[in-house]
Design an enzyme around this catalytic site. Structure first.
Site, PDB file in Angstrom:
ATOM      1  N   ASP A   8       0.870  -1.164   0.000  1.00  0.00           N
ATOM      2  CA  ASP A   8       0.000   0.000   0.000  1.00  0.00           C
ATOM      3  C   ASP A   8       0.917   1.227   0.000  1.00  0.00           C
ATOM      4  O   ASP A   8       2.075   1.134   0.406  1.00  0.00           O
ATOM      5  CB  ASP A   8      -0.879  -0.015   1.261  1.00  0.00           C
ATOM      6  CG  ASP A   8      -1.676   1.250   1.416  1.00  0.00           C
ATOM      7  OD1 ASP A   8      -2.394   1.612   0.469  1.00  0.00           O
ATOM      8  OD2 ASP A   8      -1.578   1.883   2.483  1.00  0.00           O
TER       9      ASP A   8
ATOM     10  N   ASP B  56      -0.050   5.141   0.822  1.00  0.00           N
ATOM     11  CA  ASP B  56      -0.266   6.119   1.889  1.00  0.00           C
ATOM     12  C   ASP B  56      -0.538   5.440   3.229  1.00  0.00           C
ATOM     13  O   ASP B  56      -1.417   4.590   3.348  1.00  0.00           O
ATOM     14  CB  ASP B  56      -1.435   7.037   1.527  1.00  0.00           C
ATOM     15  CG  ASP B  56      -1.195   7.748   0.202  1.00  0.00           C
ATOM     16  OD1 ASP B  56      -0.036   8.096  -0.084  1.00  0.00           O
ATOM     17  OD2 ASP B  56      -2.168   7.939  -0.550  1.00  0.00           O
TER      18      ASP B  56
END
Length: 190
Positions: free
Chosen positions: A8, A10
Site C-alpha cells: 500500500d 499512503d
C-alpha cells in the site's frame, strides 16, 4: 515464478496526508528505502497497489498522479536504481464527481484487480508473496488474493487491528512500521 511484496502507499510507505495531490506533501517514513533495498536484494518484486479515489473525486487528475508517482520512484531509489518494480492504482470510486471514474471496479481494493494485473505481468506466485498495508481494505485485498497479510501500525493500522478482529480477517503479522514488516518477511524467507 516470482515472489512479490505488494505495498500500500499512503500510511505504509509515506505519511497519509489525505488525498495526496502536492509533491511537497510526500514524506517517506524512515527506513523505507533501506527496507525496500533488502527485499529487492532477496529476490522480491516491490509493487505498489494503491486506491486513488482522489481522481474520481476531482482532487487531482491522472497527470498530477503521474508526477507524484515519478517523485515517489525517485525517492524510493538507491544508487540510481529504483527499488519499486511497478505501481498499480485504481482511480475509481462510486461517490466520485468525474464521470468516467465514478463507478465500482474490482481494481479498487479490497477487489483483486490490481493484484491480478501484476500477476499476469510478472508471473507472480501469490502463495510465496506478501501484502503490507495499514487499512482494512488492504488486509481484505490480501485475503481475497491469497497473500500473506502484514499490517503496519502506521497510518490507520491501530484502528485496523480492531476492524479486522470484528470481521474475522486474520492478520499474519502486525508490524510497528514498514521496516519491521520487511524484517519479518526476510526472516520468513530463510
Amino acid at each position: 515464478m516470482k515472489r512479490a511484496v505488494f505495498l500500500d502507499r499512503d500510511g505504509t510507505l509515506n505519511y497519509d496526508v489525505g488525498y495526496l495531490s502536492k509533491l511537497e506533501d510526500i514524506y517517506i517514513f524512515d527506513g523505507v528505502v533501506d527496507s525496500l533495498k533488502r527485499l529487492k536484494e532477496s529476490g522480491f518484486l516491490n509493487i505498489i497497489v494503491t486506491n486513488q479515489s482522489g481522481i474520481a473525486r476531482g482532487f487531482l487528475n491522472l497527470s498530477n498522479l503521474k508526477t507524484i508517482h515519478e517523485k515517489f520512484l525517485n525517492l524510493l531509489s538507491f544508487d540510481g536504481e529504483c527499488l519499486i518494480d511497478d505501481v498499480f492504482f485504481s482511480p475509481y470510486h462510486i461517490d466520485g464527481v468525474i464521470e468516467e471514474y465514478t463507478k465500482a471496479s474490482d481494481c479498487r481494493k479490497p477487489g483483486t484487480g490490481m493484484i491480478e494485473k501484476a500477476v499476469d505481468k510478472y508471473d507472480i506466485d501469490l502463495s510465496r508473496s506478501y501484502f503490507v498495508g495499514d487499512s482494512l481494505v488492504d488486509m481484505q485485498c490480501a485475503q481475497n488474493s491469497g497473500l500473506k497479510k502484514i499490517l503496519v501500525k502506521t497510518g490507520y493500522g491501530i484502528k485496523t487491528i480492531n476492524e479486522c478482529l470484528k470481521l474475522g480477517v486474520e492478520i499474519d503479522y502486525i508490524a510497528a512500521n514498514f521496516s519491521e514488516a520487511a524484517s519479518y518477511i526476510l526472516k520468513q524467507d530463510k
